[in-house]
Enzyme design. Structure first.
Site, PDB file in Angstrom:
ATOM      1  N   ARG A  90       0.518  -1.597   0.052  1.00  0.00           N
ATOM      2  CA  ARG A  90       0.141  -0.090   0.294  1.00  0.00           C
ATOM      3  C   ARG A  90       0.753   1.449  -0.205  1.00  0.00           C
ATOM      4  O   ARG A  90       1.856   0.949   1.197  1.00  0.00           O
ATOM      5  CB  ARG A  90      -1.189   0.165   1.011  1.00  0.00           C
ATOM      6  CG  ARG A  90      -1.260   1.087   1.243  1.00  0.00           C
ATOM      7  CD  ARG A  90      -2.898   1.384   0.983  1.00  0.00           C
ATOM      8  NE  ARG A  90      -3.438   2.603   0.969  1.00  0.00           N
ATOM      9  CZ  ARG A  90      -4.344   3.291   1.766  1.00  0.00           C
ATOM     10  NH1 ARG A  90      -4.777   2.309   2.521  1.00  0.00           N
ATOM     11  NH2 ARG A  90      -5.074   4.165   1.823  1.00  0.00           N
TER      12      ARG A  90
ATOM     13  N   ASP B 182      -9.494  -1.072   6.669  1.00  0.00           N
ATOM     14  CA  ASP B 182     -10.395   0.280   7.528  1.00  0.00           C
ATOM     15  C   ASP B 182     -11.432  -0.896   8.924  1.00  0.00           C
ATOM     16  O   ASP B 182     -12.153  -1.520   8.928  1.00  0.00           O
ATOM     17  CB  ASP B 182     -10.693   1.279   7.296  1.00  0.00           C
ATOM     18  CG  ASP B 182     -10.335   2.448   5.947  1.00  0.00           C
ATOM     19  OD1 ASP B 182      -8.971   2.436   6.361  1.00  0.00           O
ATOM     20  OD2 ASP B 182     -11.014   2.446   5.184  1.00  0.00           O
TER      21      ASP B 182
END
Length: 161
Positions: free
Chosen positions: A81, A95
């Site tokens: 990422r 998340d």
């Protein structure tokens, strides 16, 4: 043991492969894990990017929310990422949406997730796992949140080619 709920998303490279990588790490780390189906979703906010694959994961854990956040960030890093463009393309986004009924705002973590009720791509798979859920903080049901969500982006069950 607490129940924690996560959203997974990917729109770069092998999207389904990145979600599979994340699922494998959840299964390795936690005993009780449930997954929604995978959905293909239209991007919101920054719309000029590839469509996402999204999924919701529910776990039972003894870890604190802060420890879970650290673990989630390490999982994103394992998937390569990059945080170059806010809300931009990503190999893997993890998340924390909910941690039991906790309503808390800290320097690094806000629970429930501050955009939970603004994201159709999160509410639809969350409803699949917990259809009668009342959202902490607002007190709305998932159905009420879906009726009010400003995001009208497409969220469709994913069918690989």
């Amino acid at each position: 043991m607490a129940i924690a709920t996560f959203s997974l998303g990917s729109n770069l490279g092998d999207r389904s492969g990145y979600l599979a990588l994340a699922r494998d790490h959840f299964i390795d780390k936690f005993r009780m894990v449930r997954f929604s189906r995978i959905y293909e979703t239209e991007p919101v906010d920054l719309v000029d990017q590839p469509w996402f694959l999204n999924q919701v994961v529910e776990i039972r854990t003894e870890l604190s929310p802060e420890s879970l956040l650290e673990w989630a960030r390490s999982l994103e890093a394992r998937a390569g990422r990059q945080r170059d463009i806010p809300k931009g393309p990503r190999t893997l986004d993890v998340d924390i949406l909910l941690y039991d009924d906790l309503v808390e705002e800290g320097p690094d973590l806000i629970l429930p997730h501050p955009r939970l009720e603004m994201r159709r791509h999160v509410l639809v798979p969350l409803r699949e796992l917990s259809p009668g859920l009342v959202l902490p903080g607002s007190g709305r049901t998932l159905e009420e949140a879906l009726e009010r969500v400003p995001d009208k982006a497409k969220v469709e069950p994913y069918a690989p080619a």
